[in-house]
Design an enzyme around this catalytic site. Sequence first.
Site, PDB file in Angstrom:
ATOM      1  N   ASP A  53      53.602 -42.319 -37.242  1.00 25.23           N
ATOM      2  CA  ASP A  53      52.359 -41.879 -37.890  1.00 25.23           C
ATOM      3  C   ASP A  53      52.638 -41.025 -39.116  1.00 25.23           C
ATOM      4  OD1 ASP A  53      50.754 -43.043 -35.883  1.00 25.23           O
ATOM      5  OD2 ASP A  53      51.227 -41.363 -34.559  1.00 25.23           O
ATOM      6  N   HIS A  54      53.865 -40.665 -39.312  1.00 24.96           N
ATOM      7  CA  HIS A  54      54.207 -39.737 -40.401  1.00 24.96           C
ATOM      8  C   HIS A  54      55.314 -40.350 -41.240  1.00 24.96           C
ATOM      9  CE1 HIS A  54      55.677 -36.098 -42.451  1.00 24.96           C
ATOM     10  NE2 HIS A  54      54.508 -35.580 -42.194  1.00 24.96           N
TER      11      HIS A  54
END
Lengths: 182, 129
Positions: A53-54
């Site tokens: 997600d990052h």
Amino acid sequence: MYRQARCFGAPADSLFENKIMRWIWIDKFLEFESGKRAVSLKNVSLAEEHLHDHFPGFPIMPECLMIEAMAQTAGILVGEARKFQEKVVLAKIKNAVFHHFVRPGDTIILHAEIESIAPEAASTTGVIKRGDTVIAQINLMFSHVDKNLAGKKFPEENFVFTDMFNSLLTGFAETQTTEGSN
Amino acid sequence: MAMSRDDIFNQVRDVLVDALGLDDSDVTEDATLMGDLGAESIDFLDIVFRLEKEFNIKVPREELFPAEAVMNNPEYVSGGKVTAKGLAELKAKMPHTDFSEFEKNPDINKIADLFTVSAIVNFIEGKLQ
């Protein structure tokens, strides 16, 4: 940043009740010179879910987690300097400068040094490198909470330095000064 | 050669700018550390460490910031005010501090106002003599 402090054992009542989430964010120590300096290593893997997600399609290690890795490296160094008699918590990020991204597959090396240490607190300087490249400079302050929150009740056991943390130091702390174990 | 008061002030200002993330212009002689400059308890230790390094001196925290010991002693504090005895003790322990305003109303909540930039400069000046 608040989460970082809590992860490292900052005194919040809910943490006492729930027996504290505990996680280790460095893989091993390479060098450990009691009361002076320590060098640790962390491998960064795409198996770490937060990297998905990052960011989606562009996975990079979050800077706050580099601070956590430095807080653990330097925090254990500070704790060991007083033979783990103090409950050491991250109290202040003096400064943190990031020069490069860290990506899955990277190995980062964390160099921490004690700059000052007193009965109540310690300050440390730190550099994170990948090979010869300086990734980040992170300077921290740690508080010895027993000395600073007189009258506040803490659990009997040292809730910061659990057996898990101690296992990282196997082979280092007893000998005080040991060069690379890899 | 001894440092001039201006030199000391400039170095103390640099320490406070770094420790508290301030602009140079924020740091005036009569600025209070907690009220005006936003220092918290851990910052006091940070400042002590930095002063030691900057001036190459030993700074016992209870010497520079001795108010904690006074505030925790019931002989020195009564009804939210510092007693005459407490005031005498504070003065003895903080010779580098201006008490003229505090004396008019020695409310313990005002004790933080005693920690001014000039109190630090005075303290360092005394240490370097």
